[in-house]
Design an enzyme around this catalytic site. Structure first.
Site, mmCIF file in Angstrom:
data_model
loop_
_atom_site.group_PDB
_atom_site.id
_atom_site.type_symbol
_atom_site.label_atom_id
_atom_site.label_comp_id
_atom_site.label_asym_id
_atom_site.label_seq_id
_atom_site.Cartn_x
_atom_site.Cartn_y
_atom_site.Cartn_z
ATOM 1 N N GLN A 105 0.915 -1.353 0.283
ATOM 2 C CA GLN A 105 0.289 0.555 -0.267
ATOM 3 C C GLN A 105 0.790 1.590 -0.371
ATOM 4 O O GLN A 105 1.952 1.309 0.576
ATOM 5 C CB GLN A 105 -0.624 0.032 1.497
ATOM 6 C CG GLN A 105 -1.741 0.074 1.335
ATOM 7 C CD GLN A 105 -3.032 0.035 2.083
ATOM 8 O OE1 GLN A 105 -3.519 -0.523 2.245
ATOM 9 N NE2 GLN A 105 -4.403 1.254 2.297
ATOM 10 N N SER A 113 4.013 -6.179 2.942
ATOM 11 C CA SER A 113 2.623 -6.240 3.261
ATOM 12 C C SER A 113 1.681 -6.500 2.293
ATOM 13 O O SER A 113 2.023 -8.973 2.219
ATOM 14 C CB SER A 113 2.845 -5.497 3.170
ATOM 15 O OG SER A 113 1.432 -4.920 4.679
ATOM 16 N N LEU A 114 0.942 -5.845 1.959
ATOM 17 C CA LEU A 114 0.171 -6.720 0.288
ATOM 18 C C LEU A 114 0.785 -7.402 -0.320
ATOM 19 O O LEU A 114 -0.131 -8.353 -0.555
ATOM 20 C CB LEU A 114 -0.746 -6.001 0.081
ATOM 21 C CG LEU A 114 -1.182 -5.648 -1.427
ATOM 22 C CD1 LEU A 114 -2.323 -6.594 -1.570
ATOM 23 C CD2 LEU A 114 -1.592 -4.691 -1.680
ATOM 24 N N ARG A 163 -8.979 -9.172 3.398
ATOM 25 C CA ARG A 163 -7.933 -8.681 4.121
ATOM 26 C C ARG A 163 -8.632 -7.193 3.971
ATOM 27 O O ARG A 163 -8.493 -6.711 5.317
ATOM 28 C CB ARG A 163 -6.974 -8.721 3.622
ATOM 29 C CG ARG A 163 -5.764 -8.301 4.442
ATOM 30 C CD ARG A 163 -4.564 -8.378 3.914
ATOM 31 N NE ARG A 163 -3.189 -8.892 4.356
ATOM 32 C CZ ARG A 163 -2.450 -7.148 3.759
ATOM 33 N NH1 ARG A 163 -2.787 -6.383 2.746
ATOM 34 N NH2 ARG A 163 -1.168 -6.339 4.961
ATOM 35 N N HIS A 172 -0.104 -3.937 11.096
ATOM 36 C CA HIS A 172 0.637 -4.295 11.310
ATOM 37 C C HIS A 172 1.112 -4.051 13.280
ATOM 38 O O HIS A 172 1.999 -4.215 13.411
ATOM 39 C CB HIS A 172 2.354 -4.141 10.826
ATOM 40 C CG HIS A 172 1.928 -4.771 9.718
ATOM 41 N ND1 HIS A 172 1.648 -5.887 9.031
ATOM 42 C CD2 HIS A 172 1.957 -3.990 8.501
ATOM 43 C CE1 HIS A 172 1.881 -5.620 7.563
ATOM 44 N NE2 HIS A 172 2.098 -5.018 6.763
ATOM 45 N N GLN A 191 1.306 -12.007 9.966
ATOM 46 C CA GLN A 191 1.836 -10.525 9.316
ATOM 47 C C GLN A 191 0.953 -9.216 9.156
ATOM 48 O O GLN A 191 0.864 -8.284 9.460
ATOM 49 C CB GLN A 191 1.498 -10.494 7.613
ATOM 50 C CG GLN A 191 1.902 -9.450 7.096
ATOM 51 C CD GLN A 191 1.257 -9.789 5.452
ATOM 52 O OE1 GLN A 191 0.684 -8.325 5.651
ATOM 53 N NE2 GLN A 191 2.029 -9.902 4.587
#
Length: 297
Positions: free
Chosen positions: A10, A88-89, A113, A196, A245
């Site tokens: 992101q 991340s993503l 998600r 996170h 995660q």
């Protein structure tokens, strides 16, 4: 030369993203059209014509970056990774591009998600901040010293650049303490929540069920996962790390270091923007970097 393909998260989105792919590749167009059908709204219209504000919505941003990244890998002539990783993503993009998940299943998980994270953000006001110029240990110590609020290290992006995550007041206090400790910058970020961090626990529980219900495939190469920075091809481990995660930090610095240790010499960014190329240069200046379809530098 071992190739590591890396997939952004992101923040890499931009207006008009993917329009050239859609116009020039029938394979990419097929994925874009499939995405609109799966999601039940025209993601492509927002990607091609939407405003910055529309693209910043978590339930748009995450599927958009995932779609753009996976389409780039699908149309690349020489996509043959020795290893993959995603920020991340981007971990979901990496899995789909490498063959560990079908495109449809990957997109559905990304959408679930994003929705789960958005709901977690709305439960309690929270945010993130970028801390520049302090060591990992000092940032961790300051976060641990704030006992009345939630503040944690969330993204280990590169040496001297960590993003922290937590409650609004926790981040405010932490930024003051970081500056007092000598940080070059302690900058709150324009994000909708504390990604996170423990504040994402409701989203983690929701994603866990979705992942349990999804069929994964054998991985032809290792994926270096955010939660551990370690390589894995074991499907149970991959699933567990995808779930972890959401509340664990993104160990990007350590992931790149481990990929270099394991022989990666060329890092190819597969997705919108150049953020990861810049981070890799700072983490491993000896490595070559490139974007998909361009020459290494």
């Amino acid at each position: 030369m071992k190739k590591a393909y890396v997939f952004p998260g992101q923040g890499s989105q931009f207006r008009g993203m993917g329009a050239d792919l859609y116009a020039n590749s029938s394979k990419a167009k097929e994925l874009f059209d499939q995405a609109d059908e799966i999601l039940g709204f025209s993601l492509t219209k927002i990607m091609f014509e939407g405003s910055d504000d529309e693209l910043k919505q978590t339930n748009v941003t995450q599927p958009a970056i995932f779609l753009h990244s996976v389409a780039l890998a699908a149309v690349a002539d020489d996509f043959a990774p020795d290893m993959v990783a995603g920020h991340s993503l981007g971990e979901f993009s990496a899995l789909v591009a490498a063959g560990g998940l079908s495109f449809a299943d990957g997109l559905k998980l990304v959408a679930q998600r994003a929705d789960a994270m958005q709901k977690a953000c709305e439960r309690e006001p929270s945010t993130m901040a970028a801390i520049l110029g302090l060591s990992d240990s000092i940032v961790e110590e300051i976060c641990a010293s704030i006992i009345d609020e939630i503040v944690v290290a969330a993204n280990y992006n590169c040496p001297g650049q960590i993003v922290i995550s937590g409650t609004m007041e926790g981040i405010r206090v932490a930024c003051e303490k970081m500056k007092e400790a000598g940080a070059k910058r302690a900058l709150p970020l324009p994000v909708g929540g504390a990604f996170h961090s423990p504040l994402m626990e409701p989203a983690r529980e929701e994603l866990a069920q979705a992942i349990a219900d999804t069929a994964f495939r054998a991985m032809p190469c290792p994926i270096y996962q955010n939660a551990t920075a370690a390589p894995s091809q074991d499907l149970d481990t991959i699933k567990a790390n995808l779930i972890a995660q959401l509340t664990a930090p993104v160990r990007w610095t350590q992931s790149v270091e481990n990929m270099v240790r394991d022989g990666a010499e060329l890092f190819i960014e597969c997705g919108p923007g150049k953020v990861l190329q810049g981070l890799v240069r700072k983490i491993a200046p000896e490595a070559e970097v490139a974007a998909v379809g361009t020459k290494a530098v």
